[in-house]
Design a protein around this motif. Sequence first.
Motif, PDB file in Angstrom:
ATOM      1  N   VAL A 182       0.767  -1.328   0.204  1.00 59.61           N
ATOM      2  CA  VAL A 182      -0.201  -0.248   0.115  1.00 59.61           C
ATOM      3  C   VAL A 182       0.605   1.377   0.093  1.00 59.61           C
ATOM      4  CG1 VAL A 182      -1.614   1.204   1.822  1.00 59.61           C
ATOM      5  CG2 VAL A 182      -1.818  -0.844   1.003  1.00 59.61           C
ATOM      6  N   HIS A 184       4.015   1.340  -1.143  1.00 64.48           N
ATOM      7  CA  HIS A 184       4.536   1.545  -2.296  1.00 64.48           C
ATOM      8  C   HIS A 184       3.965   2.092  -3.269  1.00 64.48           C
ATOM      9  CE1 HIS A 184       8.095  -1.343  -0.482  1.00 64.48           C
ATOM     10  NE2 HIS A 184       8.879   0.068  -0.915  1.00 64.48           N
ATOM     11  N   GLY A 185       2.282   2.264  -2.808  1.00 64.85           N
ATOM     12  CA  GLY A 185       1.756   1.774  -4.212  1.00 64.85           C
ATOM     13  C   GLY A 185       1.596   0.767  -5.032  1.00 64.85           C
ATOM     14  N   VAL A 187       0.185  -1.596  -6.813  1.00 62.95           N
ATOM     15  CA  VAL A 187      -1.321  -2.632  -6.909  1.00 62.95           C
ATOM     16  C   VAL A 187      -0.903  -4.374  -7.565  1.00 62.95           C
ATOM     17  CG1 VAL A 187      -3.245  -2.651  -7.688  1.00 62.95           C
ATOM     18  CG2 VAL A 187      -2.573  -0.506  -7.313  1.00 62.95           C
ATOM     19  N   MET A 268      -9.365  -7.251   4.505  1.00 66.57           N
ATOM     20  CA  MET A 268      -9.398  -6.467   3.216  1.00 66.57           C
ATOM     21  C   MET A 268      -8.669  -6.863   2.253  1.00 66.57           C
ATOM     22  SD  MET A 268      -7.868  -3.256   1.901  1.00 66.57           S
ATOM     23  CE  MET A 268      -6.487  -4.318   2.390  1.00 66.57           C
ATOM     24  N   LYS A 271     -10.917  -9.525   0.296  1.00 66.11           N
ATOM     25  CA  LYS A 271     -11.711  -8.369  -0.184  1.00 66.11           C
ATOM     26  C   LYS A 271     -11.740  -8.231  -1.629  1.00 66.11           C
ATOM     27  CE  LYS A 271     -13.488  -6.415   3.327  1.00 66.11           C
ATOM     28  NZ  LYS A 271     -14.564  -5.746   4.392  1.00 66.11           N
ATOM     29  N   ILE A 272     -10.542  -7.506  -1.611  1.00 73.35           N
ATOM     30  CA  ILE A 272     -10.208  -6.480  -2.356  1.00 73.35           C
ATOM     31  C   ILE A 272      -8.772  -7.329  -4.125  1.00 73.35           C
ATOM     32  CG2 ILE A 272     -10.966  -4.736  -1.462  1.00 73.35           C
ATOM     33  CD1 ILE A 272      -7.029  -3.626  -1.716  1.00 73.35           C
ATOM     34  N   MET A 275     -11.095  -8.724  -7.184  1.00 68.95           N
ATOM     35  CA  MET A 275     -11.662  -6.939  -7.924  1.00 68.95           C
ATOM     36  C   MET A 275     -10.303  -6.517  -8.354  1.00 68.95           C
ATOM     37  SD  MET A 275     -13.955  -4.560  -4.488  1.00 68.95           S
ATOM     38  CE  MET A 275     -15.044  -5.807  -3.983  1.00 68.95           C
ATOM     39  N   LEU A 276      -9.312  -6.435  -7.971  1.00 64.57           N
ATOM     40  CA  LEU A 276      -7.874  -5.637  -8.657  1.00 64.57           C
ATOM     41  C   LEU A 276      -8.113  -6.771  -9.727  1.00 64.57           C
ATOM     42  CD1 LEU A 276      -5.752  -4.854  -5.298  1.00 64.57           C
ATOM     43  CD2 LEU A 276      -7.444  -4.045  -6.676  1.00 64.57           C
ATOM     44  N   GLY A 279      -9.003  -5.841 -12.235  1.00 65.41           N
ATOM     45  CA  GLY A 279      -8.705  -4.857 -12.946  1.00 65.41           C
ATOM     46  C   GLY A 279      -7.905  -4.688 -13.734  1.00 65.41           C
ATOM     47  N   LEU A 280      -6.849  -5.583 -13.219  1.00 62.66           N
ATOM     48  CA  LEU A 280      -5.122  -5.515 -13.668  1.00 62.66           C
ATOM     49  C   LEU A 280      -5.043  -6.407 -14.670  1.00 62.66           C
ATOM     50  CD1 LEU A 280      -3.132  -5.996 -10.058  1.00 62.66           C
ATOM     51  CD2 LEU A 280      -3.891  -4.158 -11.553  1.00 62.66           C
TER      52      LEU A 280
ATOM     53  N   VAL B 182      -7.723   1.090   5.161  1.00 62.81           N
ATOM     54  CA  VAL B 182      -6.864  -0.063   5.327  1.00 62.81           C
ATOM     55  C   VAL B 182      -7.436  -0.904   6.095  1.00 62.81           C
ATOM     56  CG1 VAL B 182      -5.505  -0.805   5.194  1.00 62.81           C
ATOM     57  CG2 VAL B 182      -5.748   0.744   2.855  1.00 62.81           C
ATOM     58  N   GLY B 185      -9.914  -2.833   7.077  1.00 64.44           N
ATOM     59  CA  GLY B 185     -11.078  -3.095   6.427  1.00 64.44           C
ATOM     60  C   GLY B 185     -12.238  -2.423   5.558  1.00 64.44           C
ATOM     61  N   VAL B 187     -13.757  -1.550   2.701  1.00 56.79           N
ATOM     62  CA  VAL B 187     -13.138  -1.738   1.300  1.00 56.79           C
ATOM     63  C   VAL B 187     -14.503  -0.770   0.621  1.00 56.79           C
ATOM     64  CG1 VAL B 187     -13.367  -2.788  -0.932  1.00 56.79           C
ATOM     65  CG2 VAL B 187     -12.721  -3.672   0.978  1.00 56.79           C
ATOM     66  N   THR B 264       2.672   8.505  -2.640  1.00 58.15           N
ATOM     67  CA  THR B 264       1.940   7.272  -2.864  1.00 58.15           C
ATOM     68  C   THR B 264       0.997   6.930  -2.782  1.00 58.15           C
ATOM     69  OG1 THR B 264       4.672   7.061  -2.955  1.00 58.15           O
ATOM     70  CG2 THR B 264       3.330   4.863  -3.532  1.00 58.15           C
ATOM     71  N   MET B 268      -1.990   5.951  -5.560  1.00 58.78           N
ATOM     72  CA  MET B 268      -2.239   4.581  -5.333  1.00 58.78           C
ATOM     73  C   MET B 268      -4.337   3.825  -5.284  1.00 58.78           C
ATOM     74  SD  MET B 268      -3.583   1.238  -2.918  1.00 58.78           S
ATOM     75  CE  MET B 268      -4.000   2.439  -1.250  1.00 58.78           C
ATOM     76  N   LYS B 271      -5.979   4.216  -8.062  1.00 54.99           N
ATOM     77  CA  LYS B 271      -5.133   3.338  -9.112  1.00 54.99           C
ATOM     78  C   LYS B 271      -6.691   2.295  -8.777  1.00 54.99           C
ATOM     79  CE  LYS B 271      -0.899   2.548  -9.297  1.00 54.99           C
ATOM     80  NZ  LYS B 271       0.636   2.263  -9.036  1.00 54.99           N
ATOM     81  N   ILE B 272      -6.886   1.582  -7.712  1.00 61.95           N
ATOM     82  CA  ILE B 272      -6.928   0.789  -7.136  1.00 61.95           C
ATOM     83  C   ILE B 272      -9.033   1.119  -7.662  1.00 61.95           C
ATOM     84  CG2 ILE B 272      -5.680  -0.499  -6.219  1.00 61.95           C
ATOM     85  CD1 ILE B 272      -7.528   0.290  -3.423  1.00 61.95           C
ATOM     86  N   MET B 275     -11.577  -0.248  -9.948  1.00 57.87           N
ATOM     87  CA  MET B 275     -11.731  -1.401  -9.983  1.00 57.87           C
ATOM     88  C   MET B 275     -12.400  -1.754  -8.939  1.00 57.87           C
ATOM     89  SD  MET B 275      -7.605  -3.163 -10.810  1.00 57.87           S
ATOM     90  CE  MET B 275      -6.580  -1.584 -11.286  1.00 57.87           C
ATOM     91  N   LEU B 276     -12.136  -1.043  -7.495  1.00 55.79           N
ATOM     92  CA  LEU B 276     -12.924  -1.160  -6.289  1.00 55.79           C
ATOM     93  C   LEU B 276     -14.331  -1.325  -6.908  1.00 55.79           C
ATOM     94  CD1 LEU B 276     -11.339   0.239  -3.301  1.00 55.79           C
ATOM     95  CD2 LEU B 276     -11.435  -2.301  -4.369  1.00 55.79           C
ATOM     96  N   GLY B 279     -16.473  -3.821  -9.294  1.00 57.47           N
ATOM     97  CA  GLY B 279     -16.015  -4.850  -7.975  1.00 57.47           C
ATOM     98  C   GLY B 279     -17.623  -4.518  -6.831  1.00 57.47           C
TER      99      GLY B 279
END
Lengths: 314, 314
Positions: A182, A184-185, A187, A268, A271-272, A275-276, A279-280, B182, B185, B187, B264, B268, B271-272, B275-276, B279
């Motif tokens: 997280v 470090h960003g 994903v 958490m 759960k995500i 979804m990630l 999306g990725l 986060v 938890g 989301v 960062t 992050m 970016k997500i 996607m979230l 989802g």
Amino acid sequence: MILLKCTRCKKRLAIFFRPYSGESLCQHCFITSVEGQVKRIISKYAMFKPDDRIAIAVSGGKDSVALLHILTKIEKQFPAAEVIAITIDEGIKGYRDEAIRIAKENCKILGVEHVICSFKDLYGYTLDEIVKITRDREMGPCSYCGVLRRRALNIASRKVEADKLATAHNLDDEAQTILLNVIHGDVTRIARVEPVLCAEPPLKFIPRVKPICEIPENEVALYAYLLGIKFQSTPCPYIGTALRHEIRQILNRLETRHPGVKFTIIRMAEKIRPMLKKGLTPVELQRCRVCGEPTTGNICKPCEALRKLDFLKY
Amino acid sequence: MILLKCTRCKKRLAIFFRPYSGESLCQHCFITSVEGQVKRIISKYAMFKPDDRIAIAVSGGKDSVALLHILTKIEKQFPAAEVIAITIDEGIKGYRDEAIRIAKENCKILGVEHVICSFKDLYGYTLDEIVKITRDREMGPCSYCGVLRRRALNIASRKVEADKLATAHNLDDEAQTILLNVIHGDVTRIARVEPVLCAEPPLKFIPRVKPICEIPENEVALYAYLLGIKFQSTPCPYIGTALRHEIRQILNRLETRHPGVKFTIIRMAEKIRPMLKKGLTPVELQRCRVCGEPTTGNICKPCEALRKLDFLKY
């Protein structure tokens, strides 16, 4: 001092208080509870089949030795299953030698086959030699070691014809990794911290499972201690990254004041994750052009690292 | 002591070092850079139209007063745009009175219309009264205040016929909220920390924008200080949650050692987020059965809070 009775058996005296559940447990109920939890993790993530040949990565530290004991005990209930211990000898003088002796001793006690696989044999370098070559360069010993150790574990698991490779990542490791990613960003890596990691055949990737990934580090340590299991307690001389160490301290402080926080973080991520992944752009594994091992690029990280070392040596 | 020249103008002496960019800036270039950054945020997220009537939530603290000054300056370049300041008077004796005076003073200097909207008028209770009623109960003053203040801002923005409501959440606030979510938890809330928040018409929700959401807190403070802007510096007597305070400290420590970490984290989340959102089951807003304001349930949070207060009073 008030002596508490065990919340589970209501008979014996409690020796351990579990803040996130509010339970006070006696020695017997604590051990049963940890083993039961590992069984639940294995079944929740469908980690094993009854006839799996399971390679266990045993470094000799508390987590891996505890995992070795727990898995051997659980798999005894599945006569068609087999366990085999693998130790990677990175070549760290005055550290790994003791760890190997401890791993060997534990395997002997449990009657488990033990295979040692060394960096020197596989790659031509010990980690100590790598450290000398790379000194003062940006990619530290831990980066080389991580990349080469993961590869060595895959090769060794294949050599012993294992169906699965079990590693001893505990709850703390997993929560730290998620928070690190997280911060470090990263994903893609958040999506990849999972209890089971597979790759499509025909790639030569042995599926990885983490049977103690939801057991807190302090409970793994207490489990090993209560069972009188021998493990190596001196830390690696090439200590890990400063940021992971900070995250460890942060999480431990948070956990003290807000019990259950480490669980919340891995839930958490759980759960995500789907979804990630949706999306990725999916990571397509292919064969490394140099060694044929599975990789996301053209040339795998270990081959890149080895090329760099060959270059730096001169 | 070495006196550094400004990295941008290369003429004047630097008064501020920006660790995450490596720049040393003089007073003039620092101010220009903050204002430029706010313009970039506004344009990146398409926050305003040239003829928007913009309500700015001004509490009187450094962030909101700085936002008032920056937005007024920027919007002067758009003759069809209007700004109007809104202050919510929660009713906190010995604290909000001073804040209102400061907000008023700033509006007078800038020639901006100033509207005050009080909890007492809207809800029949001051926050001080709420605190007395709810003392020793699980839902603390900050929970009531947050829920009721957001609602009050929406009502006030509508009353002044604003097209947008601008709030002064800075980079630190946003990074803290993401990390908090986060750790909790949560989301859904990770997906909802965004620079622009809208709802489909015909719901009576004024779109919210955060024009300084990528400006670090210390830079907002320095901006206000350098321009000699008056702001309230005493903290609210009903301090925030302990966990947010811990997260603030954690992030500040991390930022010192790893400059750029707050950026960062928000990148992050950026970016997500899509996607979230894909989802998660989409949150359908509807009208509250009691007050008709937009809500996710049958009865909105403010109405629930007010019912609870009416009940507790007796």
